[in-house]
Scaffold this active site. Structure first.
Site, PDB file in Angstrom:
ATOM      1  N   TYR A 156       0.834  -1.209   0.000  1.00  0.00           N
ATOM      2  CA  TYR A 156       0.000   0.000   0.000  1.00  0.00           C
ATOM      3  C   TYR A 156       0.869   1.259   0.000  1.00  0.00           C
ATOM      4  O   TYR A 156       0.655   2.188  -0.799  1.00  0.00           O
ATOM      5  CB  TYR A 156      -0.915  -0.016   1.219  1.00  0.00           C
ATOM      6  CG  TYR A 156      -1.909   1.118   1.257  1.00  0.00           C
ATOM      7  CD1 TYR A 156      -3.033   1.101   0.435  1.00  0.00           C
ATOM      8  CD2 TYR A 156      -1.730   2.191   2.115  1.00  0.00           C
ATOM      9  CE1 TYR A 156      -3.948   2.144   0.468  1.00  0.00           C
ATOM     10  CE2 TYR A 156      -2.645   3.237   2.162  1.00  0.00           C
ATOM     11  CZ  TYR A 156      -3.755   3.203   1.341  1.00  0.00           C
ATOM     12  OH  TYR A 156      -4.656   4.239   1.371  1.00  0.00           O
ATOM     13  N   ILE A 189      -8.641   9.347   9.012  1.00  0.00           N
ATOM     14  CA  ILE A 189      -9.950   9.958   8.853  1.00  0.00           C
ATOM     15  C   ILE A 189     -11.022   9.046   9.447  1.00  0.00           C
ATOM     16  O   ILE A 189     -10.899   7.820   9.425  1.00  0.00           O
ATOM     17  CB  ILE A 189     -10.254  10.215   7.358  1.00  0.00           C
ATOM     18  CG1 ILE A 189      -9.085  10.986   6.697  1.00  0.00           C
ATOM     19  CG2 ILE A 189     -11.563  10.967   7.191  1.00  0.00           C
ATOM     20  CD1 ILE A 189      -8.808  12.349   7.282  1.00  0.00           C
TER      21      ILE A 189
END
Length: 252
Positions: A156, A189
Site C-alpha cells: 500500500y 480519517i
C-alpha cells in the site's frame, strides 16, 4: 457554488472518502459521475441531486472499463473537467508473507488505475471547441503512509508513494494542455480504515499521540480540500501534495 457548470469523475466515488468528495462537489454545483464496482447506496444521493449524479460501473484496472467511464461522462454531461483518482485497496501484510497476488492487486488498483484514468481523461478535458474556462483538474488521492514507514503496509505504501511521483510527472507533462495535477494526502480519517483504527482502543492510543489535532479527521474536511484543488482558488497550485492529516507528520 464554486464548481457550478463543471463535471467531475470520481473513482471509488460511492462510499468512504470518494462519496464525501462527491457530496462536497455536488454542494458546490458540480455534476458528478461516481465510478466504482459497487453502487452501494449512491442512489440516495442521486435522488437528492436529480440530474447531477450518475453512477457508472468501473473497474479502474481494466482499460476498456475506464474508456467506457469517460465516454459515459461525456455523453451525460458533455465532457470532463475534474478527475479524482480515489479508487484504492489495501492488502496488508508483512513483506515476508505478502503474496504476489495481493501485491499485484494493490499496485493494479492504486497505481495502474491512476495511470489509466489520467491517460483516458486527457481527451475529454482538451476537446477542441471546449470553452476555455479554468482548465482541467486532476486530483490523485494518496495517503499519509506514502512518506512514512508502516509495518505491514509495504504494498500500500509503495503504491501511494508512486502515485505522488506520478502526480508530479503528470503535472509537468499536462501543464501545456491547461490541466493541473495535484495530490490529496489524507491522514487518519473517521471513515473506513481510520474508523477501524479508532475502534481499537490500544492501537488508537498509540496513534493518537502522533496527531497534533488529537482527533481523527472528518470526511468532509477531505471533501473541502478536494473542492479547493478542483476550483479556481487553486489556480497557482500544480504538482504538489496537499496533506490533510491533522499535523501527523510533525508530531513527536
Amino acid at each position: 457554488m464554486r464548481l457550478e457548470g463543471r463535471t467531475a469523475v470520481i473513482t471509488g466515488g460511492t462510499r468512504g472518502l470518494g462519496r464525501a468528495i462527491a457530496e462536497a462537489f455536488l454542494a458546490e454545483g458540480a455534476s458528478v459521475v461516481a465510478a466504482a464496482r459497487n453502487p452501494y447506496d449512491i442512489k440516495e444521493l442521486a435522488d437528492d441531486h436529480e440530474g447531477r449524479l450518475l453512477y457508472q460501473y468501473t473497474d479502474v484496472t481494466d482499460e476498456r472499463s475506464v474508456e467506457e467511464l469517460m465516454t459515459a461522462a461525456c455523453e451525460a454531461y458533455g465532457g470532463v473537467d475534474i478527475l479524482v483518482n480515489n479508487a484504492g485497496v489495501s492488502r496488508d501484510g508483512k513483506i515476508a508473507r505478502l503474496s504476489v497476488a495481493d501485491w499485484n492487486t494493490t499496485l493494479a488498483t492504486n497505481l495502474t488505475g491512476v495511470f489509466l484514468c489520467t491517460r483516458a481523461v486527457i481527451g475529454p478535458m482538451t476537446t477542441p471547441g471546449k470553452p476555455a474556462g479554468p482548465g482541467g483538474r486532476i486530483i490523485n488521492v494518496s495517503s499519509c503512509v506514502a512518506g512514512r514507514a508502516a509495518v505491514g503496509a509495504g504494498a500500500y505504501s509503495a503504491s501511494k508513494a508512486a502515485v505522488e511521483m506520478f502526480t508530479r510527472t503528470s503535472a509537468v507533462e499536462l501543464a501545456p494542455k491547461n490541466i493541473r495535477v495535484n495530490c490529496l494526502s489524507p491522514g487518519y480519517i473517521d471513515e473506513g480504515m481510520g474508523k477501524e483504527l479508532a475502534a481499537n482502543e490500544r492501537a488508537w492510543e498509540s496513534y493518537r499521540g502522533r496527531l497534533l489535532s488529537d482527533r481523527l479527521g472528518r470526511p468532509e474536511e477531505v471533501g473541502a480540500a478536494a473542492v479547493f484543488l478542483a476550483g479556481g482558488e487553486s489556480s497557482y497550485v500544480n504538482g504538489t501534495v496537499v496533506e490533510v492529516n491533522g499535523g501527523l507528520l510533525w508530531a513527536a
